[in-house]
Design an enzyme around this catalytic site. Structure first.
Site, PDB file in Angstrom:
ATOM      1  N   HIS A  88      35.837 -81.513  61.380  1.00  0.00           N
ATOM      2  CA  HIS A  88      36.864 -80.944  60.523  1.00  0.00           C
ATOM      3  C   HIS A  88      37.112 -81.898  59.356  1.00  0.00           C
ATOM      4  O   HIS A  88      37.680 -82.962  59.560  1.00  0.00           O
ATOM      5  CB  HIS A  88      38.148 -80.717  61.327  1.00  0.00           C
ATOM      6  CG  HIS A  88      39.139 -79.850  60.616  1.00  0.00           C
ATOM      7  ND1 HIS A  88      40.370 -79.538  61.114  1.00  0.00           N
ATOM      8  CD2 HIS A  88      39.061 -79.199  59.427  1.00  0.00           C
ATOM      9  CE1 HIS A  88      41.007 -78.756  60.269  1.00  0.00           C
ATOM     10  NE2 HIS A  88      40.234 -78.532  59.248  1.00  0.00           N
ATOM     11  N   HIS A 146      38.992 -69.751  63.750  1.00  0.00           N
ATOM     12  CA  HIS A 146      38.819 -70.723  62.671  1.00  0.00           C
ATOM     13  C   HIS A 146      38.627 -72.110  63.278  1.00  0.00           C
ATOM     14  O   HIS A 146      39.348 -72.483  64.204  1.00  0.00           O
ATOM     15  CB  HIS A 146      40.086 -70.692  61.803  1.00  0.00           C
ATOM     16  CG  HIS A 146      40.111 -71.705  60.714  1.00  0.00           C
ATOM     17  ND1 HIS A 146      41.167 -72.568  60.541  1.00  0.00           N
ATOM     18  CD2 HIS A 146      39.226 -71.986  59.721  1.00  0.00           C
ATOM     19  CE1 HIS A 146      40.930 -73.339  59.486  1.00  0.00           C
ATOM     20  NE2 HIS A 146      39.767 -73.003  58.970  1.00  0.00           N
TER      21      HIS A 146
HETATM   22  C1  LIG Z   1      43.307 -71.623  56.328  1.00  0.00           C
HETATM   23  C2  LIG Z   1      41.957 -71.128  56.677  1.00  0.00           C
HETATM   24  O1  LIG Z   1      41.800 -70.466  57.684  1.00  0.00           O
HETATM   25  N1  LIG Z   1      40.990 -71.437  55.883  1.00  0.00           N
HETATM   26  C3  LIG Z   1      39.626 -71.094  56.102  1.00  0.00           C
HETATM   27  C4  LIG Z   1      39.256 -69.783  55.463  1.00  0.00           C
HETATM   28  O2  LIG Z   1      37.901 -69.561  55.676  1.00  0.00           O
HETATM   29  C5  LIG Z   1      37.042 -70.547  55.152  1.00  0.00           C
HETATM   30  C6  LIG Z   1      35.624 -70.136  55.379  1.00  0.00           C
HETATM   31  O3  LIG Z   1      35.344 -69.652  56.600  1.00  0.00           O
HETATM   32  C7  LIG Z   1      37.332 -71.889  55.765  1.00  0.00           C
HETATM   33  O4  LIG Z   1      36.541 -72.872  55.160  1.00  0.00           O
HETATM   34  C8  LIG Z   1      38.775 -72.199  55.571  1.00  0.00           C
HETATM   35  O5  LIG Z   1      39.056 -73.406  56.219  1.00  0.00           O
END
Ligand SMILES: CC(=O)N[C@H]1CO[C@H](CO)[C@@H](O)[C@@H]1O
Ligand SMILES: *[C@@H]1O[C@H](CO)[C@@H](O)[C@H](O)[C@H]1NC(C)=O
Length: 309
Positions: free
Chosen positions: A98, A52
């Site tokens: 971000h 992520h």
């Molecule tokens: C908390 C987290 O991991 N959120 C993510 C979940 O996935 C979406 C799409 O890929 C992200 O935008 C979020 O930030």
């Protein structure tokens, strides 16, 4: 005698290649993403570990907007095979940032993709997925495609015969590797749905996600972002498995590195995955999206979900 049999086989395979030189790969991969078994496994039936905010890496504990500690080549070397990232326009260029570029600027998308291309060249038997977040709906044709073309990744990107592709209709990892189309690109908003830039595919028509910004360590599963016409069961899915904390009760949600060894442990990942199978005809998640991928045992969890241990 042996020599003759060998010779005949060579002639036959040479014939097959010349008859159908365009579609028959000369060499077939025997190990795909680290496992011989995965060469014959459909992409849609494989579990991949994802990073992520992959670009938002820093070893500085005061960089609160960071979600990773190690850089992109290190994430890939560890075994990450899904890179997630969010882009914004900064000074007329596409940057991975971000939330805002003032908070965390990870540099240009083109530089990021060039780094990944270097890694892909050095690791030819690996299938890699991108899930890119395009919250400002920036032009796929004018901003995203040039970054993919200039980095050299565009020719490696898979274009399906038609979209959306059902979970059971994806090629095997071996096919993606053999045909040199071992990069799969999804985008949450703004994809052109098979028209102008066909290799940048709409995420939610083929992949559903669990909720994000989770602050409950038990990760209750539900289908959050998804889109038709395929049923949710015919989608692949991604578990957003990162635990956030509300910073000193301010309502500002940040990722918690101290908790990552537990969250990224086998027990927590498997519990989240098994809680979701009810929405996926019993299937495991295709993608396990994590913060701080170097903590815990996520690759062991993925091996279990893939049936390797
Ligand atoms: C908390 C987290 O991991 N959120 C993510 C979940 O996935 C979406 C799409 O890929 C992200 O935008 C979020 O930030
Ligand atoms: C792949 O298929 C097997 C057998 O049906 C299933 O147990 C597994 O959960 C599937 N994995 C994914 C990621 O679809």
């Amino acid at each position: 005698m042996r020599v003759n049999i060998f010779g005949a086989a060579t002639v036959l395979s040479a014939l097959a290649v010349s008859v159908d030189a365009v579609s028959v790969p000369v060499k077939r991969a025997s190990v795909c993403n680290g496992h011989a078994e995965l060469c014959d496994r459909s992409y849609g039936n494989t579990t991949f570990v994802g990073a992520h905010d992959s670009f938002a890496h820093s070893t500085d504990p005061l960089a609160l907007a960071r979600d990773q500690e190690i850089d992109i080549p290190s994430q890939l070397d560890l075994g990450v095979r899904l890179l997630q990232a969010q882009a914004h326009e900064n000074d007329g260029e596409l940057h991975f940032c971000h939330t805002s570029c003032a908070l965390f600027d990870g540099g240009t998308v083109q530089d990021y993709l060039t780094t990944v291309k270097t890694w892909l060249d050095a690791n030819p038997n690996e299938v890699l997925t991108f899930i890119f977040t395009n919250p400002d709906g920036l032009s796929v044709q004018d901003m995203w495609d040039p970054a993919f073309q200039n980095s050299g990744i565009a020719p490696l990107a898979y274009v399906p015969p038609s979209v959306p592709v059902a979970q059971s209709d994806w090629p095997t990892l071996g096919q993606l590797i053999d045909y040199g189309k071992r990069v799969v690109v999804f985008m949450d908003y703004g994809a052109s749905d098979g028209t102008t830039v066909p290799y940048i595919m709409s995420e939610f028509t083929m992949v559903w996600e669990t909720p994000f910004s989770v602050t409950d360590a038990s990760f209750p599963c539900s289908v959050d972002r998804t889109s038709g016409p395929l049923s949710n069961e015919d989608h692949m899915y991604m578990i957003n498995h990162s635990l956030n904390i509300d910073l000193l009760g301010t309502g500002v949600i940040v990722s918690d590195p101290d908790d990552a060894p537990t969250t990224n442990g086998v027990a927590s990942i498997l519990a989240n995955a098994y809680g979701c199978t009810q929405f996926a005809a019993g299937r495991a998640p295709s993608f396990v999206l994590l913060d701080f991928v170097d903590k815990g045992e996520p690759f062991q969890a993925a091996d279990i979900l893939n049936g390797f241990s």
